[in-house]
Design a protein around this motif. Structure first.
Motif, short mmCIF file in Angstrom:
data_model
loop_
_atom_site.label_atom_id
_atom_site.label_comp_id
_atom_site.label_asym_id
_atom_site.label_seq_id
_atom_site.Cartn_x
_atom_site.Cartn_y
_atom_site.Cartn_z
N ILE A 252 6.97 12.37 -3.36
CA ILE A 252 6.62 11.43 -2.90
C ILE A 252 5.53 11.62 -1.79
O ILE A 252 5.72 13.00 -1.48
CB ILE A 252 7.48 11.01 -1.63
CG1 ILE A 252 8.52 9.57 -3.12
CG2 ILE A 252 6.80 9.61 -0.79
CD1 ILE A 252 9.96 9.10 -1.52
N LEU A 253 4.20 11.46 -1.77
CA LEU A 253 3.28 12.05 -1.17
C LEU A 253 2.87 11.21 0.09
O LEU A 253 2.44 10.08 0.23
CB LEU A 253 1.65 11.88 -2.08
CG LEU A 253 1.62 12.46 -2.66
CD1 LEU A 253 0.40 12.93 -3.88
CD2 LEU A 253 2.15 14.25 -2.48
N ILE A 254 2.79 12.61 1.29
CA ILE A 254 2.61 11.54 2.64
C ILE A 254 1.33 12.06 3.39
O ILE A 254 1.40 13.73 3.58
CB ILE A 254 3.10 11.91 4.15
CG1 ILE A 254 5.47 11.74 2.95
CG2 ILE A 254 3.31 11.82 5.42
CD1 ILE A 254 6.09 12.53 3.42
N GLU A 255 0.47 10.96 3.38
CA GLU A 255 -1.01 11.05 3.83
C GLU A 255 -1.39 11.43 5.36
O GLU A 255 -0.71 9.54 5.52
CB GLU A 255 -2.11 10.15 2.83
CG GLU A 255 -3.19 10.79 3.19
CD GLU A 255 -4.24 10.35 2.10
OE1 GLU A 255 -5.30 9.97 3.26
OE2 GLU A 255 -4.00 9.25 1.63
N ILE A 256 -2.10 11.91 5.92
CA ILE A 256 -1.64 12.05 7.65
C ILE A 256 -3.02 12.25 7.96
O ILE A 256 -3.93 13.14 7.23
CB ILE A 256 -0.94 13.08 7.90
CG1 ILE A 256 0.75 13.14 7.68
CG2 ILE A 256 -1.20 12.78 9.67
CD1 ILE A 256 1.12 14.85 8.11
N ASN A 257 -4.16 11.08 7.67
CA ASN A 257 -5.59 10.82 8.66
C ASN A 257 -5.37 11.32 10.73
O ASN A 257 -4.95 10.32 10.81
CB ASN A 257 -6.19 9.55 8.51
CG ASN A 257 -5.98 9.47 6.71
OD1 ASN A 257 -6.66 10.62 6.18
ND2 ASN A 257 -5.74 8.41 6.68
N TYR A 258 -6.10 11.76 10.82
CA TYR A 258 -5.88 12.16 12.30
C TYR A 258 -7.30 12.39 12.24
O TYR A 258 -8.33 13.20 11.72
CB TYR A 258 -4.90 13.56 12.37
CG TYR A 258 -5.27 15.38 11.81
CD1 TYR A 258 -6.31 15.39 12.46
CD2 TYR A 258 -4.78 15.35 10.46
CE1 TYR A 258 -6.63 17.48 12.09
CE2 TYR A 258 -4.72 16.42 10.10
CZ TYR A 258 -6.00 17.95 10.15
OH TYR A 258 -6.34 18.84 9.74
N GLU A 259 -7.45 12.81 14.25
CA GLU A 259 -8.65 13.50 15.00
C GLU A 259 -8.02 14.72 15.50
O GLU A 259 -7.20 13.89 16.33
CB GLU A 259 -8.85 12.34 15.41
CG GLU A 259 -10.18 12.44 16.22
CD GLU A 259 -10.40 10.90 17.21
OE1 GLU A 259 -11.56 10.27 16.82
OE2 GLU A 259 -9.26 10.56 17.61
#
Length: 136
Positions: free
Chosen positions: A107-114
């Motif tokens: 399972i891939l957990i994609e985290i988009n952050y700033e």
């Protein structure tokens, strides 16, 4: 004009390795250091670090549960709380769970952050494996 990012810090590379030419420990900085920090945070179980018993992200408790909308929402909440408490350098923009390879145990957990002080956007993908890799 180059933005000064010294405040983001510098840390050991993950996994730790040595620079063969200089004979020193390899270091990371800036966004690469944040990504390494997130990898360590998401792969550490709470209680593993004696001096920081609350540090970590308890995704392992999700291993044998059926992957449905409730579990995906729960996983997002666990990841979001762990980052909120233990990675103050970033703001989470989104967390996505990609379960296309669930049958294979990934399972891939994609985290988009700033990054907070520079408003620089980045992302990181954490592969969560439901089964241990074996040679069998």
């Amino acid at each position: 004009m180059k933005i000064n990012t010294d405040f983001l810090g510098t840390g050991w590379s993950f996994p730790p390795e040595f620079n063969e030419t200089e004979g020193k420990l390899a270091m990371t900085s800036d966004v690469e250091d944040i990504n390494n920090s997130l990898m360590i945070l998401l792969s550490t179980r709470p209680g593993e670090r004696v001096m920081f018993p609350n540090y970590g992200c308890d995704l392992q408790e999700m291993l044998f549960k059926p992957l449905d909308l409730t579990l995906i929402t729960q996983m997002k909440g666990i990841v979001e709380r762990a980052i909120l408490y233990h990675e103050p350098r970033i703001n989470i923009l989104s967390i996505e769970i990609n379960a296309q390879d669930e049958i294979e145990g990934e399972i891939l957990i994609e985290i988009n952050y700033e990054v907070r002080n520079t408003n620089t956007r980045s992302n990181m993908v954490f592969p969560f494996y439901k089964e241990e890799a074996t040679e069998i």
